[in-house]
Design a protein around this motif. Structure first.
Motif, PDB file in Angstrom:
ATOM      1  N   ARG A 149       0.858 -11.683   9.927  1.00 49.11           N
ATOM      2  CA  ARG A 149       1.249 -11.264   8.582  1.00 49.11           C
ATOM      3  C   ARG A 149       0.119 -11.496   7.586  1.00 49.11           C
ATOM      4  O   ARG A 149      -0.057 -10.718   6.640  1.00 49.11           O
ATOM      5  N   LEU A 150      -0.648 -12.559   7.763  1.00 49.27           N
ATOM      6  CA  LEU A 150      -1.776 -12.798   6.863  1.00 49.27           C
ATOM      7  C   LEU A 150      -2.799 -11.673   6.971  1.00 49.27           C
ATOM      8  O   LEU A 150      -3.291 -11.163   5.960  1.00 49.27           O
ATOM      9  N   VAL A 151      -3.109 -11.271   8.195  1.00 45.97           N
ATOM     10  CA  VAL A 151      -4.060 -10.170   8.394  1.00 45.97           C
ATOM     11  C   VAL A 151      -3.506  -8.881   7.804  1.00 45.97           C
ATOM     12  O   VAL A 151      -4.238  -8.092   7.182  1.00 45.97           O
ATOM     13  N   ALA A 152      -2.202  -8.659   7.959  1.00 47.75           N
ATOM     14  CA  ALA A 152      -1.580  -7.464   7.375  1.00 47.75           C
ATOM     15  C   ALA A 152      -1.662  -7.504   5.854  1.00 47.75           C
ATOM     16  O   ALA A 152      -1.859  -6.462   5.203  1.00 47.75           O
ATOM     17  N   GLN A 153      -1.524  -8.686   5.277  1.00 41.38           N
ATOM     18  CA  GLN A 153      -1.642  -8.797   3.826  1.00 41.38           C
ATOM     19  C   GLN A 153      -3.043  -8.406   3.359  1.00 41.38           C
ATOM     20  O   GLN A 153      -3.202  -7.792   2.301  1.00 41.38           O
ATOM     21  N   TRP A 154      -4.051  -8.750   4.125  1.00 38.84           N
ATOM     22  CA  TRP A 154      -5.420  -8.373   3.752  1.00 38.84           C
ATOM     23  C   TRP A 154      -5.548  -6.860   3.628  1.00 38.84           C
ATOM     24  O   TRP A 154      -6.244  -6.362   2.746  1.00 38.84           O
ATOM     25  N   GLU A 155      -4.872  -6.143   4.525  1.00 39.13           N
ATOM     26  CA  GLU A 155      -4.921  -4.676   4.473  1.00 39.13           C
ATOM     27  C   GLU A 155      -4.300  -4.170   3.174  1.00 39.13           C
ATOM     28  O   GLU A 155      -4.818  -3.240   2.541  1.00 39.13           O
ATOM     29  N   GLU A 156      -3.190  -4.795   2.759  1.00 39.64           N
ATOM     30  CA  GLU A 156      -2.578  -4.381   1.496  1.00 39.64           C
ATOM     31  C   GLU A 156      -3.482  -4.717   0.316  1.00 39.64           C
ATOM     32  O   GLU A 156      -3.608  -3.931  -0.628  1.00 39.64           O
ATOM     33  N   ILE A 157      -4.111  -5.877   0.358  1.00 38.82           N
ATOM     34  CA  ILE A 157      -5.029  -6.243  -0.722  1.00 38.82           C
ATOM     35  C   ILE A 157      -6.145  -5.210  -0.843  1.00 38.82           C
ATOM     36  O   ILE A 157      -6.504  -4.789  -1.957  1.00 38.82           O
ATOM     37  N   ASP A 158      -6.684  -4.777   0.282  1.00 38.07           N
ATOM     38  CA  ASP A 158      -7.747  -3.766   0.258  1.00 38.07           C
ATOM     39  C   ASP A 158      -7.257  -2.466  -0.385  1.00 38.07           C
ATOM     40  O   ASP A 158      -7.990  -1.812  -1.140  1.00 38.07           O
ATOM     41  N   GLN A 159      -6.005  -2.103  -0.096  1.00 36.36           N
ATOM     42  CA  GLN A 159      -5.447  -0.882  -0.670  1.00 36.36           C
ATOM     43  C   GLN A 159      -5.233  -1.027  -2.174  1.00 36.36           C
ATOM     44  O   GLN A 159      -5.581  -0.145  -2.972  1.00 36.36           O
ATOM     45  N   VAL A 160      -4.635  -2.161  -2.582  1.00 36.81           N
ATOM     46  CA  VAL A 160      -4.333  -2.400  -3.997  1.00 36.81           C
ATOM     47  C   VAL A 160      -5.626  -2.554  -4.799  1.00 36.81           C
ATOM     48  O   VAL A 160      -5.681  -2.221  -5.994  1.00 36.81           O
ATOM     49  N   GLN A 161      -6.667  -3.039  -4.162  1.00 39.64           N
ATOM     50  CA  GLN A 161      -7.949  -3.249  -4.840  1.00 39.64           C
ATOM     51  C   GLN A 161      -8.588  -1.940  -5.292  1.00 39.64           C
ATOM     52  O   GLN A 161      -9.311  -1.903  -6.292  1.00 39.64           O
ATOM     53  N   GLN A 162      -8.323  -0.876  -4.592  1.00 37.39           N
ATOM     54  CA  GLN A 162      -8.999   0.393  -4.860  1.00 37.39           C
ATOM     55  C   GLN A 162      -8.780   0.852  -6.300  1.00 37.39           C
ATOM     56  O   GLN A 162      -7.653   0.919  -6.778  1.00 37.39           O
ATOM     57  N   GLY A 163      -9.879   1.141  -6.984  1.00 34.84           N
ATOM     58  CA  GLY A 163      -9.823   1.652  -8.346  1.00 34.84           C
ATOM     59  C   GLY A 163      -9.636   0.603  -9.410  1.00 34.84           C
ATOM     60  O   GLY A 163      -9.473   0.938 -10.589  1.00 34.84           O
ATOM     61  N   ARG A 164      -9.656  -0.672  -9.053  1.00 39.47           N
ATOM     62  CA  ARG A 164      -9.461  -1.749 -10.032  1.00 39.47           C
ATOM     63  C   ARG A 164     -10.784  -2.383 -10.422  1.00 39.47           C
ATOM     64  O   ARG A 164     -11.678  -2.551  -9.602  1.00 39.47           O
ATOM     65  N   GLY A 165     -10.858  -2.802 -11.684  1.00 38.54           N
ATOM     66  CA  GLY A 165     -12.006  -3.572 -12.135  1.00 38.54           C
ATOM     67  C   GLY A 165     -11.858  -5.039 -11.786  1.00 38.54           C
ATOM     68  O   GLY A 165     -12.828  -5.737 -11.504  1.00 38.54           O
ATOM     69  N   MET A 166     -10.611  -5.526 -11.794  1.00 40.30           N
ATOM     70  CA  MET A 166     -10.346  -6.924 -11.443  1.00 40.30           C
ATOM     71  C   MET A 166     -10.433  -7.098  -9.939  1.00 40.30           C
ATOM     72  O   MET A 166      -9.974  -6.258  -9.172  1.00 40.30           O
ATOM     73  N   ARG A 167     -10.998  -8.224  -9.493  1.00 37.63           N
ATOM     74  CA  ARG A 167     -11.109  -8.507  -8.058  1.00 37.63           C
ATOM     75  C   ARG A 167      -9.878  -9.279  -7.583  1.00 37.63           C
ATOM     76  O   ARG A 167      -9.507 -10.303  -8.181  1.00 37.63           O
ATOM     77  N   ILE A 168      -9.252  -8.768  -6.545  1.00 33.05           N
ATOM     78  CA  ILE A 168      -8.151  -9.474  -5.899  1.00 33.05           C
ATOM     79  C   ILE A 168      -8.743 -10.272  -4.749  1.00 33.05           C
ATOM     80  O   ILE A 168      -9.316  -9.704  -3.821  1.00 33.05           O
TER      81      ILE A 168
END
Length: 337
Positions: A149-168
């Motif tokens: 689940r932790l590795v799966a969360q990283w994939e979501e973070i990468d998706q949510v990060q797209q187009g953002r100025g703030m770093r997740i």
């Protein structure tokens, strides 16, 4: 004119409720109604039509209908006016220097909102970075994340990060186990940006045991922050859950030696560590991290509480790693890996 869409108005109302530590179920009604509003292909014509939608009640329908008409509902206007007052004016100047937050939770573990929603609010608050630090496997009561689940969360973070100025930032609040080990595999910890290590079990263990556990975690090369060190918590009746006993001078000396930041937990029901221990950590030469420990988007604003406590203790902002630019922070987090 309010300038808000119905979903934005509902989310703002939820934000103000969360900022006041309102009941989770009450808040969820507004965020779930906002999600319904986002999915609509046609805007309801009046309050009655809003109320007829699944997931809407009298208050959510009234707020959404007002926004659809270009008005700010009086209950939202009242919440906004109350929210314009600082949570603690003593922390305002230092709060302005904080660039981010290294302790937050999402629905992946025991938080109340999706990762993207936490990121949206953090960005709106002016954060330059936000660490997502959901719990580790052993904390089953908080739906701690398994390896998968932790590795799966990283994939979501990468998706949510797209187009953002703030770093997740990819992080974890990892449990400190009985002998001071961290509750996640080293290869995964090595790939994380931030590791906040906290004790959540056997908080009443004797001082020698707790000291050994905490020093063990602090000496681990993956640890960035020692989270809510005493584990104390304010009960509903106004009394405090007793804080853990440990050799504060030894633990904080280890933090200073290994460059691990002592968390100034900003939650109003934690205020951890208390002032006397903050002063011990300050004297030991520790670094600090002012964190919200937010479990909902509105709680990300709790940083002002933590800033006020740092000011009270006379802590130099330069020693607070959440005032640092992202590059310096990440370089520090990986200094011993």
């Amino acid at each position: 004119m309010s300038g808000l869409t119905p979903s934005a108005a509902l989310r703002e109302y939820a934000f103000w409720l969360e900022r006041q530590l309102a009941d989770t179920y009450r808040v969820r009604a507004f965020r779930e109604a906002a999600a319904v509003a986002d999915a609509l292909t046609e805007t309801p014509k009046n309050e009655a039509e809003w109320k007829a939608l699944k997931g809407f009640g009298p208050k959510t329908a009234a707020i959404a209908a007002a926004a659809a008409e270009g008005r700010l509902h009086e209950s939202l206007a009242k919440r906004r006016a109350e929210g314009a007052v600082s949570l603690d004016p003593a922390g305002d100047d230092l709060r302005a220097l904080l660039r981010g937050d290294l302790h937050s939770h999402t629905i992946w573990s025991d938080g109340g909102s999706p990762l993207a929603e936490m990121a949206d609010v953090a960005e709106a608050l002016g954060h330059e970075y936000l660490a997502i630090t959901d719990h580790s496997p052993r904390l089953k009561v908080a739906r701690g994340l398994s390896r998968e689940r932790l590795v799966a969360q990283w994939e979501e973070i990468d998706q949510v990060q797209q187009g953002r100025g703030m770093r997740i930032l990819k992080g974890i609040e990892v449990d400190i186990l009985a002998e001071g080990a961290l509750d996640q595999a080293d290869d995964l910890l090595d790939r994380l940006d931030i590791v906040t290590a906290s004790v959540h079990s056997d908080l009443n263990a004797d001082a020698a045991t707790m000291t050994r556990r905490m020093v063990g975690a602090v000496s681990n090369p993956h640890t960035t922050v020692l989270g809510h060190p005493t584990g104390r918590k304010l009960r509903p009746d106004g009394s405090w859950r007793a804080q853990s006993s440990f050799d504060a001078e030894l633990v904080f000396a280890a933090c200073a030696m290994f460059g691990v930041a002592v968390e100034i937990n900003s939650r109003p029901e934690r205020k951890d560590p208390p002032l006397d221990l903050l002063l011990v950590a300050k004297e030991a030469g520790c670094l600090f991290s002012i964190d919200s420990d937010a479990h909902a988007p509105g709680q990300l604003d709790f940083l002002t509480y933590g800033a006020a406590r740092a000011v009270e203790a006379g802590i130099d902002p330069e020693r607070i790693i959440t005032t640092w630019p992202l590059g310096r922070l990440l370089e520090h987090a990986k200094r011993r890996r």
